[in-house]
Design a protein around this motif. Structure first.
Motif, PDB file in Angstrom:
ATOM      1  N   VAL A  89       0.843  -1.192   0.000  1.00 64.76           N
ATOM      2  CA  VAL A  89       0.000   0.000   0.000  1.00 64.76           C
ATOM      3  C   VAL A  89       0.882   1.247   0.000  1.00 64.76           C
ATOM      4  CG1 VAL A  89      -1.958  -1.123   1.132  1.00 64.76           C
ATOM      5  CG2 VAL A  89      -0.223  -0.025   2.519  1.00 64.76           C
ATOM      6  N   GLY A  90       0.292   2.339  -0.469  1.00 67.58           N
ATOM      7  CA  GLY A  90       1.014   3.608  -0.465  1.00 67.58           C
ATOM      8  C   GLY A  90       2.308   3.517  -1.247  1.00 67.58           C
ATOM      9  N   SER A  91       3.393   3.950  -0.628  1.00 67.41           N
ATOM     10  CA  SER A  91       4.687   3.977  -1.309  1.00 67.41           C
ATOM     11  C   SER A  91       5.491   2.693  -1.111  1.00 67.41           C
ATOM     12  CB  SER A  91       5.495   5.178  -0.816  1.00 67.41           C
ATOM     13  OG  SER A  91       5.767   5.027   0.571  1.00 67.41           O
ATOM     14  N   GLU A  92       4.888   1.643  -0.537  1.00 69.82           N
ATOM     15  CA  GLU A  92       5.619   0.386  -0.340  1.00 69.82           C
ATOM     16  C   GLU A  92       6.028  -0.200  -1.688  1.00 69.82           C
ATOM     17  OE1 GLU A  92       3.724  -1.381   3.767  1.00 69.82           O
ATOM     18  OE2 GLU A  92       2.663  -1.808   1.899  1.00 69.82           O
ATOM     19  N   SER A  93       7.195  -0.832  -1.702  1.00 63.18           N
ATOM     20  CA  SER A  93       7.707  -1.463  -2.916  1.00 63.18           C
ATOM     21  C   SER A  93       8.350  -2.788  -2.540  1.00 63.18           C
ATOM     22  CB  SER A  93       8.740  -0.568  -3.594  1.00 63.18           C
ATOM     23  OG  SER A  93       9.890  -0.450  -2.757  1.00 63.18           O
ATOM     24  N   VAL A  94       8.550  -3.634  -3.529  1.00 64.60           N
ATOM     25  CA  VAL A  94       9.207  -4.915  -3.282  1.00 64.60           C
ATOM     26  C   VAL A  94      10.595  -4.696  -2.682  1.00 64.60           C
ATOM     27  CG1 VAL A  94      10.165  -6.984  -4.386  1.00 64.60           C
ATOM     28  CG2 VAL A  94       7.825  -6.239  -4.925  1.00 64.60           C
ATOM     29  N   PRO A  95      11.444  -3.812  -3.249  1.00 63.86           N
ATOM     30  CA  PRO A  95      12.765  -3.609  -2.630  1.00 63.86           C
ATOM     31  C   PRO A  95      12.676  -3.133  -1.176  1.00 63.86           C
ATOM     32  CG  PRO A  95      12.778  -2.722  -4.848  1.00 63.86           C
ATOM     33  CD  PRO A  95      11.351  -3.088  -4.534  1.00 63.86           C
ATOM     34  N   ALA A  96      11.711  -2.283  -0.870  1.00 60.83           N
ATOM     35  CA  ALA A  96      11.566  -1.786   0.504  1.00 60.83           C
ATOM     36  C   ALA A  96      11.146  -2.918   1.451  1.00 60.83           C
ATOM     37  CB  ALA A  96      10.559  -0.641   0.557  1.00 60.83           C
ATOM     38  N   VAL A  97      10.234  -3.771   1.013  1.00 63.41           N
ATOM     39  CA  VAL A  97       9.799  -4.876   1.864  1.00 63.41           C
ATOM     40  C   VAL A  97      10.933  -5.898   2.017  1.00 63.41           C
ATOM     41  CG1 VAL A  97       8.103  -6.728   2.187  1.00 63.41           C
ATOM     42  CG2 VAL A  97       7.359  -4.518   1.296  1.00 63.41           C
ATOM     43  N   LEU A  98      11.687  -6.132   0.952  1.00 63.95           N
ATOM     44  CA  LEU A  98      12.848  -7.024   1.059  1.00 63.95           C
ATOM     45  C   LEU A  98      13.860  -6.475   2.063  1.00 63.95           C
ATOM     46  CD1 LEU A  98      13.364  -8.000  -2.680  1.00 63.95           C
ATOM     47  CD2 LEU A  98      12.819  -9.581  -0.818  1.00 63.95           C
ATOM     48  N   ALA A  99      14.100  -5.177   2.028  1.00 59.13           N
ATOM     49  CA  ALA A  99      15.038  -4.560   2.979  1.00 59.13           C
ATOM     50  C   ALA A  99      14.507  -4.669   4.404  1.00 59.13           C
ATOM     51  CB  ALA A  99      15.283  -3.100   2.599  1.00 59.13           C
ATOM     52  N   PHE A 100      13.217  -4.423   4.595  1.00 60.61           N
ATOM     53  CA  PHE A 100      12.599  -4.568   5.912  1.00 60.61           C
ATOM     54  C   PHE A 100      12.759  -5.999   6.409  1.00 60.61           C
ATOM     55  CE2 PHE A 100       8.613  -6.136   7.896  1.00 60.61           C
ATOM     56  CZ  PHE A 100       8.813  -5.612   9.161  1.00 60.61           C
ATOM     57  N   TRP A 101      12.460  -6.979   5.547  1.00 58.88           N
ATOM     58  CA  TRP A 101      12.558  -8.385   5.946  1.00 58.88           C
ATOM     59  C   TRP A 101      13.995  -8.756   6.295  1.00 58.88           C
ATOM     60  CZ3 TRP A 101      11.190 -13.268   2.609  1.00 58.88           C
ATOM     61  CH2 TRP A 101      10.902 -14.340   3.456  1.00 58.88           C
ATOM     62  N   ASP A 102      14.956  -8.183   5.567  1.00 54.28           N
ATOM     63  CA  ASP A 102      16.353  -8.461   5.882  1.00 54.28           C
ATOM     64  C   ASP A 102      16.707  -7.927   7.270  1.00 54.28           C
ATOM     65  OD1 ASP A 102      18.867  -9.643   5.050  1.00 54.28           O
ATOM     66  OD2 ASP A 102      19.629  -7.588   5.020  1.00 54.28           O
ATOM     67  N   GLU A 103      16.176  -6.764   7.628  1.00 62.27           N
ATOM     68  CA  GLU A 103      16.400  -6.229   8.982  1.00 62.27           C
ATOM     69  C   GLU A 103      15.788  -7.159  10.033  1.00 62.27           C
ATOM     70  OE1 GLU A 103      14.805  -2.270   9.076  1.00 62.27           O
ATOM     71  OE2 GLU A 103      16.162  -1.576   7.494  1.00 62.27           O
ATOM     72  N   VAL A 104      14.589  -7.656   9.762  1.00 64.55           N
ATOM     73  CA  VAL A 104      13.932  -8.582  10.683  1.00 64.55           C
ATOM     74  C   VAL A 104      14.751  -9.868  10.793  1.00 64.55           C
ATOM     75  CG1 VAL A 104      11.848  -9.963  11.118  1.00 64.55           C
ATOM     76  CG2 VAL A 104      11.636  -7.609  10.266  1.00 64.55           C
ATOM     77  N   ARG A 105      15.228 -10.373   9.649  1.00 62.18           N
ATOM     78  CA  ARG A 105      16.058 -11.587   9.645  1.00 62.18           C
ATOM     79  C   ARG A 105      17.280 -11.413  10.533  1.00 62.18           C
ATOM     80  NH1 ARG A 105      20.776 -12.587   7.869  1.00 62.18           N
ATOM     81  NH2 ARG A 105      20.846 -10.722   6.586  1.00 62.18           N
ATOM     82  N   GLN A 106      17.970 -10.296  10.362  1.00 61.89           N
ATOM     83  CA  GLN A 106      19.167 -10.046  11.164  1.00 61.89           C
ATOM     84  C   GLN A 106      18.825  -9.985  12.655  1.00 61.89           C
ATOM     85  OE1 GLN A 106      21.423  -6.670   9.661  1.00 61.89           O
ATOM     86  NE2 GLN A 106      20.958  -7.285   7.569  1.00 61.89           N
ATOM     87  N   GLU A 107      17.730  -9.336  12.965  1.00 66.21           N
ATOM     88  CA  GLU A 107      17.314  -9.225  14.365  1.00 66.21           C
ATOM     89  C   GLU A 107      16.915 -10.588  14.931  1.00 66.21           C
ATOM     90  OE1 GLU A 107      14.327  -6.667  17.225  1.00 66.21           O
ATOM     91  OE2 GLU A 107      14.482  -6.084  15.113  1.00 66.21           O
ATOM     92  N   THR A 108      16.206 -11.390  14.138  1.00 70.07           N
ATOM     93  CA  THR A 108      15.828 -12.738  14.579  1.00 70.07           C
ATOM     94  C   THR A 108      17.069 -13.569  14.857  1.00 70.07           C
ATOM     95  OG1 THR A 108      13.747 -12.699  13.324  1.00 70.07           O
ATOM     96  CG2 THR A 108      14.619 -14.874  13.915  1.00 70.07           C
ATOM     97  N   GLU A 109      18.013 -13.563  13.940  1.00 74.44           N
ATOM     98  CA  GLU A 109      19.219 -14.376  14.099  1.00 74.44           C
ATOM     99  C   GLU A 109      20.038 -13.931  15.310  1.00 74.44           C
ATOM    100  OE1 GLU A 109      21.084 -14.465  10.222  1.00 74.44           O
ATOM    101  OE2 GLU A 109      19.420 -15.663   9.415  1.00 74.44           O
TER     102      GLU A 109
END
Length: 170
Positions: A89-109
């Motif tokens: 929604v809004g200004s969200e993009s695939v690259p932005a969501v991928l970057a967000f998920w990578d931050e979550v991945r790093q935090e999870t690990e």
């Protein structure tokens, strides 16, 4: 399939994290080479799009991480915003969501590396699908993420194949 890596310890934590990462990779790879429009399309009978699957799994991982950390989820969904979990929604993009998920991945690990034991537990929130006063272990959470991501990697395979014939396994 989980890749064996010399970078990830072969102990239980490393093994579980490598299986989680293998499923993350399958979902990420389903989006390779697609435009934003293609990623948002729904070419199969499913209501799911590839960008919607991506956003959903990223937010699900964050939700489980925040439960395990016993911290508020900054992306908590209400009944009114629940549908937004499955579409950009809004200004969200695939690259932005991928970057967000990578931050979550790093935090999870980092979080999993720091917990004293995979047997450590955390409470589940009140919900009709959770037992009253239920708790789960860190191990359970990692296995649940494997299950969740594998289910959606399968969805992503079908959507991608419906979109342009690309098959995950060749």
């Amino acid at each position: 399939m989980a890749q064996i890596s010399t970078e990830v310890p072969g102990d239980e934590r490393g093994t579980l994290l490598s299986f989680v990462e293998a499923q993350r990779t399958a979902i990420r790879e389903s989006l390779l080479g697609l435009s934003e429009e293609q990623a948002a399309s729904r070419p199969s009978a499913s209501e799911l799009s590839l960008s919607g699957v991506l956003k959903h799994v990223a937010e699900v991982e964050l939700a489980w991480l925040r439960m395990a950390q016993q911290r508020p989820n900054e992306r908590h969904r209400t009944q009114e915003t629940r549908d937004e979990m499955f579409r950009l929604v809004g200004s969200e993009s695939v690259p932005a969501v991928l970057a967000f998920w990578d931050e979550v991945r790093q935090e999870t690990e980092a979080f999993i590396a720091a917990v004293p034991s995979l047997d450590d537990t955390f409470p589940l929130p009140p919900a009709p699908w959770f037992p009253k006063d239920g708790k789960v272990s860190m191990r359970w959470m990692l296995l649940h993420l494997v299950e969740e991501f594998a289910r959606h990697a399968g969805h992503a395979d079908i959507v991608r194949e419906s979109l342009d014939g690309t098959k995950a396994m060749g």
